[in-house]
Design a protein around this motif. Structure first.
Motif, short mmCIF file in Angstrom:
data_model
loop_
_atom_site.label_atom_id
_atom_site.label_comp_id
_atom_site.label_asym_id
_atom_site.label_seq_id
_atom_site.Cartn_x
_atom_site.Cartn_y
_atom_site.Cartn_z
N UNK A 176 56.47 36.29 70.11
CA UNK A 176 56.92 35.01 69.53
C UNK A 176 55.98 34.57 68.43
N UNK A 177 54.66 34.75 68.62
CA UNK A 177 53.68 34.38 67.60
C UNK A 177 53.90 35.20 66.33
N UNK A 178 54.14 36.51 66.49
CA UNK A 178 54.37 37.37 65.32
C UNK A 178 55.67 36.98 64.62
N UNK A 179 56.71 36.66 65.41
CA UNK A 179 57.99 36.28 64.82
C UNK A 179 57.83 34.96 64.05
N UNK A 211 56.10 35.53 60.74
CA UNK A 211 56.99 36.13 59.74
C UNK A 211 57.92 35.09 59.15
N UNK A 212 58.40 34.17 59.98
CA UNK A 212 59.33 33.15 59.50
C UNK A 212 58.62 32.04 58.73
N UNK A 213 57.37 31.77 59.05
CA UNK A 213 56.62 30.70 58.41
C UNK A 213 55.21 31.19 58.09
#
Length: 76
Positions: free
Chosen positions: A64-67, A70-72
């Motif tokens: 979740x942290x990596x996602x 990537x999004x922000x």
């Protein structure tokens, strides 16, 4: 007291972990009363389950942290 380290991934598992820890305590109490080794083996099974579950939770939180990075990208 509220848990400061709660996350959306961890939240549904908190009651499960608490129940397992309570069951471990109960098995240890029963072992000290009866000396029935079965209680020790059940406590160990539950300890391993909680350990594995926490490892899985940490991995999911890392995803979740990596996602979210990537999004922000401003989180960097």
């Amino acid at each position: 007291m509220p848990r400061e380290w709660n996350t959306p991934i961890r939240e549904p598992w908190n009651p499960v972990i608490k129940s397992c820890l309570n069951a471990i305590d109960e098995h240890i109490k029963n072992y000290t009363k009866t000396r029935d080794a079965w209680h020790l083996s059940q406590a160990e099974i539950l300890r391993n389950y909680v350990k594995d579950l926490k490892t899985w939770i940490h991995k999911q939180e890392g995803r979740e942290d990596r996602k979210s990075t990537r999004l922000n990208p401003s989180h960097l």
